[in-house]
Design an enzyme around this catalytic site. Structure first.
Site, PDB file in Angstrom:
ATOM      1  N   GLN A  90       0.809  -1.212   0.000  1.00 28.34           N
ATOM      2  CA  GLN A  90       0.000   0.000   0.000  1.00 28.34           C
ATOM      3  C   GLN A  90       0.846   1.267   0.000  1.00 28.34           C
ATOM      4  O   GLN A  90       0.295   2.376  -0.044  1.00 28.34           O
ATOM      5  CB  GLN A  90      -0.920  -0.004   1.229  1.00 28.34           C
ATOM      6  CG  GLN A  90      -1.896  -1.158   1.263  1.00 28.34           C
ATOM      7  CD  GLN A  90      -2.573  -1.317   2.620  1.00 28.34           C
ATOM      8  OE1 GLN A  90      -2.363  -0.544   3.556  1.00 28.34           O
ATOM      9  NE2 GLN A  90      -3.397  -2.357   2.747  1.00 28.34           N
ATOM     10  N   HIS A 154      -0.556  -0.439   5.748  1.00 25.99           N
ATOM     11  CA  HIS A 154      -0.844   0.554   6.781  1.00 25.99           C
ATOM     12  C   HIS A 154       0.250   1.623   6.925  1.00 25.99           C
ATOM     13  O   HIS A 154       0.818   1.828   8.003  1.00 25.99           O
ATOM     14  CB  HIS A 154      -1.098  -0.125   8.129  1.00 25.99           C
ATOM     15  CG  HIS A 154      -2.225  -1.112   8.097  1.00 25.99           C
ATOM     16  ND1 HIS A 154      -2.584  -1.874   9.173  1.00 25.99           N
ATOM     17  CD2 HIS A 154      -3.074  -1.475   7.092  1.00 25.99           C
ATOM     18  CE1 HIS A 154      -3.595  -2.664   8.839  1.00 25.99           C
ATOM     19  NE2 HIS A 154      -3.909  -2.430   7.566  1.00 25.99           N
TER      20      HIS A 154
END
Length: 375
Positions: A90, A154
């Protein structure tokens, strides 16, 4: 030429379980159509993470893969001079924000995944720079989360300035939920506050706490990918991803603990439970939470005469369900949810621009402008 993409809009109706799973003040109404549609302004973008508008009306856009784009007069130009971007999971090149006094000082702030420092992998970093022609100059790294990790999840990371000129940013728990979020001596799972030059305000809540990360402003967060200053109260609002359920909207207060992972309205992706409690003394309750999770990303308060139907409300992008959600607010409480532009794509960002129009970043499509339908 701009392409006009009309989409019928349906009012979001809470599912039968909504009354049990989300705050009871969420009101369901009959489906209705609204008066807005979309135009593609910047086409052919992959994962447009952040966007910001320069005083001349042009736009800076970050692509997660590590490209900074300057869009002006219909042309996309790649900006040179970025630091090395560590693209993993991510993480990559993420948010971008102008200094509130940009026209005077020229500072541009951005967040990115960085492999600098000890250990394999990377963590979230914050940098500022100035734009000279098509090149970034005067680069200054203001913060770098530690330790590095090869986990891909995250990273956070949104940026926002408050009314006093402090810079806030988020770093997610980096996949280490049982250690990072509740430990103020460690980075990750936090909201941070800096002066605009990267120095740490001496009135930060843990500035005088031994071994604490002095830039921390609040803790107990999972993965905040939405951050906005409330134009009426000046408070910093965030939303953050829960696991399977339990996405939250929180109003950030100095030194407060927002509970992750001790309290949560979510469960593990496998369906098992990781906590039995949703409340605990000394931990903050969310202003609002979603069950099931919508995977929120990007947020904007609507304060424009171009959208009289939405004024005073909050827009949130959904990655999971590919729509834009309008949260109707009364006295800073959510009383209704509306689902907008369903099926259009994964909404990565949404922003109210200086021209008074709302722009949204949709993965695989580009930057869209929301406009009133023609009569």
């Amino acid at each position: 030429m701009k392409q006009l993409l009309p989409f019928s809009i349906l009012l979001f109706i809470c599912f039968s379980s909504c009354a049990q799973q989300t705050p009871s003040n969420v009101i369901a109404e009959d489906p209705t159509e609204i008066n807005y549609t979309t135009e593609i302004i910047v086409p052919e973008l992959d994962i447009p993470w952040g966007m910001e508008f320069l005083p001349d009306g042009s736009m800076l856009i970050t692509e997660k893969a590590g490209t900074l784009i300057h869009f002006r007069d219909g042309t996309k130009t790649n900006i040179e001079g970025l630091p090395e971007i560590y693209v993993r999971g991510q993480g990559g090149l993420m948010d971008i924000k102008l200094h509130p006094d940009y026209e005077t000082n020229g500072w541009i702030y951005f967040s990115y995944a960085s492999a600098e420092g000890d250990g394999d992998g990377g963590n979230t970093a914050i940098m500022r720079a100035k734009l000279q022609g098509n090149t970034l100059i005067d680069l200054e790294q203001l913060y770098k989360g530690v330790p590095n990790t090869k986990k891909g999840q995250h990273w956070g990371s949104r940026l926002e300035f408050d009314n006093d000129g402090y810079l806030y940013f988020s770093i997610g728990d980096r996949g280490n939920r049982d250690v990072n979020p509740q430990d103020i001596t460690r980075d990750c799972g936090k909201i941070y506050r800096l002066n605009d030059d990267g120095s740490i305000p001496t009135d930060n809540p843990f500035f005088d706490t031994s071994e604490a990360k002095k830039a921390i402003f609040s803790y107990g967060h999972r993965n905040p990918q939405g951050m906005i200053r409330n134009p009426e109260t000046g408070k910093i609002w965030i939303h953050e991803h829960g696991p399977k359920g339990g996405d939250e909207i929180n109003v950030i207060e100095k030194g407060k603990n927002y509970g992750w992972p001790v309290i949560s309205y979510g469960i593990n992706y496998s369906g098992t439970s990781f906590t039995e409690i949703t409340h605990k003394e000394g931990m903050e309750q969310p202003l609002f939470y979603w069950v099931p999770s919508i995977a929120p990303c990007g947020m904007a308060f609507v304060n424009s005469d171009k959208y009289p139907d939405w004024n005073g409300n909050l827009l949130v992008g959904s990655l999971k369900f590919s729509y834009l959600e309008c949260l109707v607010l009364e006295n800073n409480e959510v009383v209704k949810r509306e689902k907008l532009f369903e099926g259009l794509g994964r909404f990565r960002n949404v922003k109210l621009a200086p021209d008074g129009y709302i722009y949204a970043a949709v993965e695989g499509t580009g930057i869209l402008k929301i406009v009133p339908k023609s009569n």
